[in-house]
Design an enzyme around this catalytic site. Structure first.
Site, PDB file in Angstrom:
ATOM      1  N   HIS A  43       3.350 -11.490  -6.879  1.00 62.12           N
ATOM      2  CA  HIS A  43       2.724 -11.961  -5.219  1.00 62.12           C
ATOM      3  C   HIS A  43       2.460 -10.628  -4.993  1.00 62.12           C
ATOM      4  O   HIS A  43       3.116 -10.015  -4.199  1.00 62.12           O
ATOM      5  CB  HIS A  43       3.538 -12.704  -4.208  1.00 62.12           C
ATOM      6  CG  HIS A  43       3.094 -13.026  -3.092  1.00 62.12           C
ATOM      7  ND1 HIS A  43       3.587 -14.087  -2.407  1.00 62.12           N
ATOM      8  CD2 HIS A  43       1.818 -12.518  -2.438  1.00 62.12           C
ATOM      9  CE1 HIS A  43       2.611 -14.215  -1.295  1.00 62.12           C
ATOM     10  NE2 HIS A  43       1.950 -13.187  -1.291  1.00 62.12           N
ATOM     11  N   GLU A  70       0.052 -15.252  -6.849  1.00 66.59           N
ATOM     12  CA  GLU A  70       0.223 -15.707  -5.689  1.00 66.59           C
ATOM     13  C   GLU A  70      -0.435 -14.774  -4.744  1.00 66.59           C
ATOM     14  O   GLU A  70      -0.387 -13.491  -4.769  1.00 66.59           O
ATOM     15  CB  GLU A  70       1.578 -16.029  -5.079  1.00 66.59           C
ATOM     16  CG  GLU A  70       2.321 -17.025  -5.978  1.00 66.59           C
ATOM     17  CD  GLU A  70       3.797 -17.146  -5.542  1.00 66.59           C
ATOM     18  OE1 GLU A  70       4.545 -18.193  -6.115  1.00 66.59           O
ATOM     19  OE2 GLU A  70       4.195 -16.439  -4.731  1.00 66.59           O
ATOM     20  N   HIS A 190      10.393 -21.602  -3.300  1.00 71.82           N
ATOM     21  CA  HIS A 190      10.906 -20.913  -2.182  1.00 71.82           C
ATOM     22  C   HIS A 190      12.493 -21.358  -1.979  1.00 71.82           C
ATOM     23  O   HIS A 190      12.548 -22.504  -1.597  1.00 71.82           O
ATOM     24  CB  HIS A 190      10.054 -21.300  -0.839  1.00 71.82           C
ATOM     25  CG  HIS A 190      10.251 -19.841   0.129  1.00 71.82           C
ATOM     26  ND1 HIS A 190       9.507 -18.711   0.125  1.00 71.82           N
ATOM     27  CD2 HIS A 190      11.143 -19.648   0.994  1.00 71.82           C
ATOM     28  CE1 HIS A 190       9.798 -17.941   0.956  1.00 71.82           C
ATOM     29  NE2 HIS A 190      10.938 -18.526   1.612  1.00 71.82           N
TER      30      HIS A 190
END
Length: 238
Positions: A43, A70, A190
């Protein structure tokens, strides 16, 4: 079996805290693959406080399983993804200053924006996924963005799991059912961990992929990366 993609952002955070090249992010990506991980997730953020854009280009040639990038679809991010051509891009609504992802897309309000961005990635042959919470209207509307998948934002599940696991997973089961009926594949991520992953997977049997970083890397500090990856994969066996 549900695929495990390992987010290696925390490896880059540790490297950047001292400068230099250790721990080596590229080696970590290769190790994840060699140790049985089904994919690598990164990310990159605009300030490059963990994964750097150059890390992305370094990883591309060595990943033979799946590479997932991401990020918030800014013009720079879109350009990065189109040049790197990962297997999957996961779109998150984070502002640049966000510490970590903490909410899903409002797919009704952002329908046109997401359609335009996803069309660019579809044209480049890149599979798309959008980060989303369990609001059923947002899940249903996700199908109209033309995304291939959704990624369920599982922090609320992880938080409530210790209080009442059945109540914690129920909204995610409902959201997954709506997504499945709409023809969307389902990812999740997450705060998933060795403590809560198996129960989540058992309750969403058509879960395609989980992306796990923080908890997995923390566990790897004590148990080693290879053993940790295998333990996480065991939680995904149906």
């Amino acid at each position: 079996m549900t695929k495990l993609s390992v987010n290696i952002n925390k490896i880059a955070t540790l490297r950047n805290s001292r400068g230099g090249t250790e721990p080596n992010v590229l080696k970590a990506a290769i190790d994840v693959q060699n140790f049985g991980g089904d994919g690598v997730t990164v990310h990159p953020r605009p300030d490059e406080r963990h994964i750097r854009y150059q890390d992305v280009f370094d990883i591309v040639p060595v990943i033979k399983t799946e590479f997932n990038i991401e990020g918030y679809p800014s013009s720079d991010f879109i350009d990065l993804v189109k040049k790197a051509r990962p297997h999957q891009v996961t779109l998150v609504p984070d502002p640049p200053e966000a510490l970590t992802s903490n909410a899903g897309w409002d797919t009704i309000k952002n329908k046109s924006f997401l359609q335009d961005v996803i069309a660019e990635f579809n044209e480049a042959g890149i599979r798309t996924s959008i980060f989303i919470d369990t609001d059923l209207d947002n899940v249903a509307a996700a199908a109209h963005t033309n995304t291939d998948r959704i990624e369920l934002y599982t922090e609320p599940y992880a938080t409530d799991f210790v209080k009442d696991r059945d109540a914690a997973v129920a909204p995610f089961v409902a959201a997954a059912e709506i997504a499945k009926k709409a023809g969307l594949k389902i990812n999740a991520g997450h705060d998933l961990s060795l403590e809560n992953l198996k129960f989540f997977s058992q309750n969403i049997p058509y879960l395609a992929e989980v992306s796990i970083g923080h908890a997995l890397i923390c566990d790897a500090l004590y148990m080693g990366l290879e053993k940790t990856i295998q333990l996480y994969k065991q939680q995904l066996v149906k």
